[in-house]
Design a protein around this motif. Structure first.
Motif, short mmCIF file in Angstrom:
data_model
loop_
_atom_site.label_atom_id
_atom_site.label_comp_id
_atom_site.label_asym_id
_atom_site.label_seq_id
_atom_site.Cartn_x
_atom_site.Cartn_y
_atom_site.Cartn_z
N ARG A 188 99.70 48.39 37.93
CA ARG A 188 98.81 47.24 38.13
C ARG A 188 97.60 47.31 37.19
NH1 ARG A 188 100.81 43.29 41.84
NH2 ARG A 188 102.41 44.36 43.08
N PRO A 189 97.82 47.32 35.90
CA PRO A 189 96.69 47.48 34.96
C PRO A 189 95.66 46.37 35.05
CG PRO A 189 98.69 46.83 33.80
CD PRO A 189 99.10 47.16 35.19
N ALA A 190 96.09 45.13 35.31
CA ALA A 190 95.15 44.00 35.35
C ALA A 190 94.14 44.16 36.48
CB ALA A 190 95.91 42.69 35.49
N LEU A 191 94.59 44.67 37.63
CA LEU A 191 93.69 44.85 38.77
C LEU A 191 92.54 45.78 38.40
CD1 LEU A 191 92.87 44.71 41.77
CD2 LEU A 191 94.50 46.57 42.20
N PHE A 192 92.86 46.88 37.74
CA PHE A 192 91.84 47.88 37.44
C PHE A 192 90.99 47.49 36.22
CE2 PHE A 192 94.97 50.13 39.95
CZ PHE A 192 94.17 50.82 40.85
N ARG A 193 91.55 46.69 35.34
CA ARG A 193 90.79 46.30 34.16
C ARG A 193 89.91 45.07 34.42
NH1 ARG A 193 92.81 44.29 28.16
NH2 ARG A 193 90.78 44.60 27.17
N PHE A 194 90.45 44.09 35.13
CA PHE A 194 89.75 42.82 35.29
C PHE A 194 89.29 42.55 36.71
CE2 PHE A 194 92.92 42.01 31.83
CZ PHE A 194 92.01 41.94 30.78
N GLY A 195 89.80 43.31 37.68
CA GLY A 195 89.48 43.03 39.08
C GLY A 195 88.00 43.19 39.38
N ASP A 196 87.50 42.35 40.29
CA ASP A 196 86.11 42.45 40.72
C ASP A 196 85.85 43.82 41.34
OD1 ASP A 196 85.57 39.88 39.98
OD2 ASP A 196 85.84 39.03 41.99
N TYR A 197 84.60 44.23 41.26
CA TYR A 197 84.16 45.42 41.99
C TYR A 197 83.25 44.91 43.11
CZ TYR A 197 82.01 49.84 43.25
OH TYR A 197 81.58 50.94 43.96
N GLN A 198 83.67 45.12 44.35
CA GLN A 198 82.93 44.60 45.49
C GLN A 198 82.50 45.73 46.41
OE1 GLN A 198 85.34 41.66 47.56
NE2 GLN A 198 86.30 41.01 45.64
N PRO A 199 81.21 46.04 46.51
CA PRO A 199 80.75 46.99 47.53
C PRO A 199 81.08 46.44 48.92
CG PRO A 199 79.03 46.55 45.92
CD PRO A 199 80.10 45.55 45.68
N LEU A 200 81.55 47.26 49.81
CA LEU A 200 81.89 46.83 51.16
C LEU A 200 80.79 47.27 52.13
CD1 LEU A 200 85.72 47.65 51.28
CD2 LEU A 200 84.59 45.47 50.73
N SER A 201 80.49 46.41 53.07
CA SER A 201 79.44 46.68 54.05
C SER A 201 79.96 47.65 55.12
CB SER A 201 79.00 45.37 54.70
OG SER A 201 78.05 45.61 55.70
N VAL A 202 79.20 48.71 55.32
CA VAL A 202 79.56 49.72 56.33
C VAL A 202 78.48 49.72 57.40
CG1 VAL A 202 80.18 52.12 56.75
CG2 VAL A 202 80.61 51.10 54.51
N ALA A 203 78.89 49.67 58.66
CA ALA A 203 77.94 49.65 59.76
C ALA A 203 78.35 50.68 60.80
CB ALA A 203 77.89 48.26 60.39
N GLY A 204 77.34 51.10 61.60
CA GLY A 204 77.65 52.01 62.69
C GLY A 204 76.94 53.34 62.60
N GLU A 205 77.33 54.23 63.48
CA GLU A 205 76.64 55.51 63.68
C GLU A 205 76.65 56.39 62.42
OE1 GLU A 205 77.09 59.38 66.65
OE2 GLU A 205 77.98 57.45 67.21
N HIS A 206 77.73 56.33 61.65
CA HIS A 206 77.86 57.21 60.48
C HIS A 206 78.02 56.42 59.18
CE1 HIS A 206 78.14 60.70 63.10
NE2 HIS A 206 79.03 60.04 63.82
N ALA A 207 77.37 55.29 59.12
CA ALA A 207 77.50 54.42 57.94
C ALA A 207 77.07 55.13 56.67
CB ALA A 207 76.68 53.15 58.14
N ASP A 208 76.10 56.05 56.80
CA ASP A 208 75.61 56.75 55.60
C ASP A 208 76.60 57.80 55.11
OD1 ASP A 208 75.18 58.31 57.89
OD2 ASP A 208 73.58 59.45 56.91
N LYS A 209 77.67 58.03 55.86
CA LYS A 209 78.68 59.04 55.47
C LYS A 209 79.87 58.42 54.73
CE LYS A 209 76.40 62.03 58.05
NZ LYS A 209 75.51 63.04 57.44
#
Length: 831
Positions: free
Chosen positions: A736-757
């Motif tokens: 899947r070369p196109a995914l890694f070359r052109f795909g968006d980079y999206q940070p995902l939201s993490v919530a909860g007791e250990h979100a910092d982990k």
């Protein structure tokens, strides 16, 4: 252009030949590599261990198999559909008698056809600082003689095995008399007739007449800005590219060139649009490559710096600094330490380069009748160089680009209270091309040489001085890292990855190279010290007490001093094999053989109580003896304590290792696997990091058909687990070369007791999506209970397959991590 999906760096020489590399091709194919990334392959000095000391740019080195061996490797790669990237060295060649061009320059001086190939100051004699002492002393000792050259038969001045050719005008017509010459005064007179002069190696810092690579006198700068020089030094390179044998080029030390943009434009025109090109270039925090460079990006040191934000515990890193100060009894003022290192480089190590710049500027002041003296100019130039915050600007003969102007004005503002305003204004005019027509030529040379000097000054003051003095957290002391204390955050890491996708999505992403200060897994382990600074300090205090009897008191203080003890224990913690037993005397001896050269290098690079140029033998021997004692099988109490205390750092470090590996393979950029680093790499700085891995073991343990088993401790400790994850993700990248070359980079939201982990992000294009959820900061709290990862609408309500074990999941708006093992990264793919 064929962009690699993953590269594999091979270090040729030291036993690695083309035929041996060809035998590795099936393994690389099975691993999922798209391109072999070769260290320099052109003929280098005899017994070269790295190949950057090129003697013939148009011959493939016979020492590693020559053209025939290279062709066999090329054929094997072609058959396996693996491309080839070559590391090329346009900035310098070996200043060696083995180099025919250099030899000709020595023999004929400025009349040589190659006199302009090298960056030599022909206003004076060519200096050859290769004597062990001053010329007169060496001559008096009988170490210099006149004889017939062993290959040419012509008269030469011989110094042990080195034969310096005499210029023909000094011996033709009286050859027999010259060859019979034994009188020291006559030899001195003959030496004076040469276009060169032999001097002590100690004079190189201040009197060298040619541009060198950093501080290495044995590497002379090449003038590739000259079209004829470019053509002659790239003839074979271009032949290989045009023949379709070579698919990409890695340009070594691009900042050393007089005109990097001009060179890269010429290179691009010569190789065509299909050749993949990257450059070795250190980017400072927030710095980007010039947009006009016709390349795919850098070789990735900035990627290592970004990873530190993901794996350092910012909430406790200050405590590590405080515990270091408590143990050493010293305030750790990094900013002052950085300035001191830069002052040392300007005033001593690069005194000759500085003097040449000052002389060029002085010529212009005389032409333009400026109203300040040489002392004011000296201070202004010195302050500007010391304050320069990046490797270089990219001004050309026509002047400085806007980004360079803005940076220069920023630095001038910073130093305006430290130097003469008139002198600073004059230097500004020189760098921006705002001088009279009479001074234009000198201004252009000043600009080029200023820009060629700021890079070496930065590298040697930060990477090769400060990083060996500031021992608080060795993991942060890495090539490309920001030297001053700063905040670390996952948010910043995400920002860096989004910037990477926007500016250089096809750049190489690396975690280990032949130049990194330590292997990627050693760095991953040492990051964990930021999670437990009090425990680490407690350990160090106990270990110092256990080894107190081996401290030696010298006239200039204890050896080792507390700061060096701290460094030794941390460096040893990083290199300690994951399966090491304190009673294994053979393993201890093998580790000691690697550790002692590192300690010697670390002491000398720090340039505090000893140095490469002026060895403090008593101090060095005391510290080396202490280091040897640490690893002595008789030091049972310490070794057992050290091995036991290190266990939680080892465990957390192995998790960090998988985290940084998965990130590298999924984030924007082309991941490079440095030889052997698909498994575990706890190496130290070169030459330790250039050792050949056990390729037979790597090939034997690779199994791409079975899923990684995170419950098997042996797979963690042997590196098999890491290797399997690498293979799984590399195959996905290849598919899947196109995914890694052109795909968006999206940070995902993490919530909860250990979100910092948790570090979580997605890659997504129009066809598929990849979710990455990996652990961080698990030293004391290894769980993810009551923690969730939210998905946006385009990622939610999809069927995902776990790339590592093949299981499938229907995922709605979020992923609950309560029942997910922190030690098993989640790599979820949906198409």
């Amino acid at each position: 252009m064929s962009i690699p999906t993953a590269t594999y760096r091979i270090q040729f020489r030291n036993g690695m030949t083309f035929d041996r590399a060809a035998a590795l091709v099936p393994y690389l194919q099975q691993l999922g590599i798209s391109h072999l990334y070769a260290s320099p392959i052109f003929t280098a000095t005899r017994d070269s261990t790295h190949g950057y000391d090129v003697t013939d740019a148009n011959e493939i080195d016979p020492a590693i198999g020559g053209r025939a061996g290279f062709d066999r490797l090329s054929a094997a790669l072609k058959q396996a559909e693996i491309g080839l990237i070559l590391d090329i060295v346009p900035n310098h060649m070996a200043a060696s008698l083995e180099n025919a061009w250099w030899h000709d320059v020595i023999e004929h001086g400025e009349a040589s056809a190659y006199a302009r190939y090298f960056d030599i100051d022909w206003s004076r004699k060519l200096t050859l600082p290769f004597l062990g002492d001053d010329f007169d002393r060496v001559l008096a000792n009988g170490d210099l003689s006149i004889k017939a050259g062993s290959t040419s038969g012509k008269p030469v001045l011989a110094y042990f095995d080195s034969e310096y050719p005499l210029t023909p005008a000094s011996w033709q017509g009286r050859e027999s008399d010259v060859l019979a010459m034994r009188d020291p005064a006559a030899i001195t007179a003959l030496h004076a007739q040469q276009p060169w002069q032999l001097t002590s190696w100690r004079t190189a810092r201040s009197q060298l007449s040619y541009r060198r690579f950093f501080e290495i006198t044995g590497l002379v700068g090449v003038r590739v800005e000259d079209e004829a020089v470019f053509a002659d030094t790239h003839r074979l390179i271009l032949e290989l590219v045009h023949a379709g044998v070579v698919d990409g080029l890695r340009v070594d030390h691009v900042d050393g060139l007089a005109d990097p943009l001009g060179y890269l434009q010429q290179l691009r025109q010569a190789v065509g649009d299909a050749c993949y090109i990257t450059v070795e270039k250190i980017l400072a925090e927030g710095e980007q490559l010039p947009d006009e460079w016709p390349i795919s990006g850098t070789t990735g040191y900035e990627f290592i710096a970004a990873l530190s934000h993901a794996l350092i515990d910012d909430s406790q890193i200050d405590m590590l600094h405080l515990t270091y100060e408590a143990v050493t009894g010293q305030r750790n003022d990094v900013r002052a330490g950085l300035r001191a290192a830069r002052e040392l480089m300007v005033d001593r190590n690069f005194a000759g380069e500085f003097a040449r710049l000052l002389a060029i500027a002085g010529n212009v002041t005389q032409q333009e009748h400026r109203n300040f003296g040489e002392a004011e100019l000296h201070v202004a130039l010195r302050e500007l160089l010391i304050a320069f915050p990046v490797y270089r600007t990219y001004g050309q003969a026509a002047g400085m680009p806007l980004a360079g102007e803005e940076l220069l004005l920023q630095v001038l503002e910073e130093v305006k209270h430290s130097a003469s305003p008139a002198a600073l204004s004059f230097i500004q005019a020189l760098l921006l091309g705002a001088v009279t027509e009479q001074g234009e030529h000198d201004a252009a040379e000043f600009r080029a040489r200023f820009q060629q000097l700021t890079g070496p000054l930065m590298a040697k003051s930060v990477e090769d001085t400060l990083f060996f003095r500031n021992n608080v957290a060795l993991a942060i002391n890495e090539v490309g890292a920001e030297p001053l204390p700063h905040a670390f955050s996952v948010a910043h890491f995400h920002e860096e990855m989004q910037t990477r996708l926007a500016h250089q999505p096809d750049a190489i992403s690396t975690t280990s190279t032949h130049d990194t200060k330590r292997g990627e897994d050693a760095r991953a382990r040492l990051y964990t010290l930021s999670e437990a600074p009090a425990l680490w300090a407690e350990n160090v205090t106990r270990w110092r007490q256990l080894n107190q009897s081996h401290i030696v008191t010298l006239d200039d203080g204890d050896a080792p001093e507390p700061a060096v003890e701290w460094m030794l224990y941390q460096a040893l913690a990083g290199v300690w094999p994951a399966t090491m037993h304190a009673t294994d005397s053979a393993a201890l001896e093998a580790l000691c053989e690697r550790f002692i050269p590192f300690v010697e290098k670390a002491l000398r690079e720090a340039k505090l109580r000893t140095d490469w140029a002026d060895n403090n033998e008593a101090y060095e021997e005391a510290v080396l003896s202490y280091a040897r004692q640490l690893l002595s099988p008789q030091n049972t109490a310490f070794l057992e304590d050290f091995g036991h205390a290190l266990q939680p750092f080892i465990r957390a470090g192995l998790v960090n290792s998988l985290t940084q590996t998965v990130i590298k393979l999924a984030a924007p950029g082309v991941p490079d696997i440095y030889q052997g680093c698909e498994a575990l790499d706890f190496s130290l700085v070169d030459p330790d990091n250039r050792r050949e891995p056990d390729f037979a073991r790597l090939a034997e343990q690779l199994d791409i058909h079975s899923a990684p088993d995170f419950s098997q401790q042996q797979d963690w400790l042997s590196g098999r687990l890491k290797q399997q994850i690498v293979a799984r993700l590399l195959h996905l990248r290849r598919d899947r070369p196109a995914l890694f070359r052109f795909g968006d980079y999206q940070p995902l939201s993490v919530a909860g007791e250990h979100a910092d982990k948790v570090i979580a992000f997605a890659r997504q294009d129009s066809e598929s999506a990849l979710l990455i959820i990996v652990p961080r900061l698990i030293f004391t709290d290894a769980q993810w209970t009551h923690t969730t990862v939210a998905l946006n609408e385009s990622l939610a309500h999809r069927q995902y397959r776990n790339v590592l074990n093949g299981e499938t999941y229907a995922i709605a708006e979020s992923i609950a991590l309560d029942n997910v093992s922190y030690s098993a990264p989640l790599v979820l793919f949906s198409s």
